[in-house]
Write an enzyme that holds these catalytic residues in place. Structure first.
Site, PDB file in Angstrom:
ATOM      1  N   GLU A   1      -4.305   7.789 -11.749  1.00 52.73           N
ATOM      2  CA  GLU A   1      -3.305   7.365 -10.759  1.00 52.73           C
ATOM      3  C   GLU A   1      -1.942   7.185 -11.416  1.00 52.73           C
ATOM      4  OE1 GLU A   1      -2.022   4.126 -10.925  1.00 52.73           O
ATOM      5  OE2 GLU A   1      -3.605   2.818 -11.680  1.00 52.73           O
TER       6      GLU A   1
ATOM      7  N   VAL B   1      -4.888   3.684  -6.197  1.00 54.85           N
ATOM      8  CA  VAL B   1      -6.270   4.145  -6.306  1.00 54.85           C
ATOM      9  C   VAL B   1      -6.685   4.881  -5.037  1.00 54.85           C
ATOM     10  CG1 VAL B   1      -8.686   3.394  -6.467  1.00 54.85           C
ATOM     11  CG2 VAL B   1      -6.964   2.411  -8.001  1.00 54.85           C
TER      12      VAL B   1
ATOM     13  N   ASP C   1      -5.831  -9.345   4.506  1.00 55.14           N
ATOM     14  CA  ASP C   1      -5.164  -8.476   3.531  1.00 55.14           C
ATOM     15  C   ASP C   1      -6.224  -7.903   2.589  1.00 55.14           C
ATOM     16  OD1 ASP C   1      -3.502  -7.185   1.802  1.00 55.14           O
ATOM     17  OD2 ASP C   1      -2.173  -8.891   1.423  1.00 55.14           O
TER      18      ASP C   1
ATOM     19  N   ALA D   1      -6.745  -0.806   0.838  1.00 54.13           N
ATOM     20  CA  ALA D   1      -7.299   0.461   1.317  1.00 54.13           C
ATOM     21  C   ALA D   1      -8.168   1.131   0.255  1.00 54.13           C
ATOM     22  CB  ALA D   1      -6.173   1.404   1.729  1.00 54.13           C
TER      23      ALA D   1
ATOM     24  N   LYS E   1      -8.492  -6.346  -9.727  1.00 57.76           N
ATOM     25  CA  LYS E   1      -7.416  -7.088 -10.395  1.00 57.76           C
ATOM     26  C   LYS E   1      -7.659  -8.597 -10.309  1.00 57.76           C
ATOM     27  CE  LYS E   1      -3.964  -3.473  -9.830  1.00 57.76           C
ATOM     28  NZ  LYS E   1      -4.805  -2.477  -9.154  1.00 57.76           N
TER      29      LYS E   1
END
Length: 308
Positions: free
Chosen positions: A22, A103, A135, A138, A156
């Site tokens: 990415e 990602v 939240d 995706a 993360k």
């Protein structure tokens, strides 16, 4: 509007290993000039492990799979590169603006190109407080529908890791520890959250992918969670304290939505005095090497699992 560059396409046509990378790490993840140095080092790490790197990004109205060195430099030095998730792809392509893929967008591009392994730092997930804000990255839904293996250091650290695992389970995405029985917490080697499955080498990982895609014909991706190198990893309690301080600053500054994660990671990097950036770079390199090793085994075994 998608360009799979010849060196990548030829490797895929010959059944040779390719690893997608990415580009948000180039444009938004690391400070300059370390961002460019790291992006190029990741490509060299993949090549050194016997695979072809395919860094993904958007330039001049094209979704490019296999950016050249010059194009990577362009993204690394761009002041206005968009952060592009799946929902943003069409708009950024239509605008012709430069964009760095998350990602989710990278998995989408890799799946269309026929690449079955991707390396990143950490995936997105459910944000803390996500039960109220809804939240949710995706990345999770893209993994559920696209047959790509994502090698990462877990999700993360700034996210709600427990809820992220629950959502991945609901979506049917296997989360497999690579040399570990618990979910890594990005900067920290462990989160205290046990994983139901574990592999200890690329051969075992490739067998799992073959079972998922070829034997069982199951759609969707697989997450391989690799702990950061022990000599660089931070302690779990230390990370939690940094997250709390960064989250407090974000709340006071009114930072929300897609800007929240990069803001938190930036604040943690400032707080960690260089140690946070060091572990980030180290885990990126480890994940790139592991992804290349898995891709190599896939390519050797019955033409690999490139087409589920």
């Amino acid at each position: 509007m998608m360009d799979v560059r010849p060196r990548v396409r030829e490797r895929l046509e010959r059944g040779e290993p390719v690893v997608a990378l990415e580009s948000t790490v180039i444009a938004h993840g690391l400070p300059r000039p370390l961002n460019l140095e790291t992006a190029l080092r990741l490509e060299e790490t993949v090549r050194g492990a016997g695979a072809e790197p395919a860094t993904v990004g958007l330039l001049d109205g094209r979704l490019v799979v296999g950016l050249s060195r010059g194009e990577i430099e362009r993204l690394a030095t761009s002041e206005g590169a968009a952060k592009v998730s799946r929902r943003d792809l069409a708009a950024v392509v239509a605008s012709g603006a430069p964009g760095a893929t998350t990602v989710a967008a990278t998995v989408y591009a890799a799946g269309r190109a026929g690449i079955r392994c991707m390396a990143t730092g950490g995936i997105g997930g459910v944000h803390r407080g996500g039960e109220t804000t809804l939240d949710v990255s995706a990345d999770l839904t893209e993994l559920a529908r696209t047959p790509v293996a994502v090698v990462c250091a877990g999700a993360k650290s700034v996210l709600d890791l427990e809820r992220t695992l629950e959502v991945l389970e609901t979506l049917g995405v296997p989360v497999v520890g690579f040399g570990t029985d618990e979910l890594p917490a990005f900067y920290a080697a462990g989160s205290g959250l046990p994983l139901p499955h574990r592999v200890d080498d690329a051969e075992a990982a490739a067998r799992l992918l073959a079972a998922q895609w070829l034997d069982l014909e199951m759609p969707g991706g697989v997450v391989f969670a690799v702990p950061p190198p022990a000599e660089k990893a931070l302690g779990r309690e230390e990370v939690e304290k940094m997250v709390a301080r960064a989250a407090g600053e974000a709340e006071r500054a009114g930072v929300r939505g897609r800007d929240l994660t990069p803001y938190l990671l930036r604040k943690m990097a400032d707080d960690g005095g260089g140690r946070v950036v060091a572990v980030n770079v180290a885990l990126l390199e480890r994940n790139a090497r592991v992804a290349a090793e898995i891709a190599g085994v896939l390519a050797r075994e019955e033409g690999g699992a490139r087409r589920p």
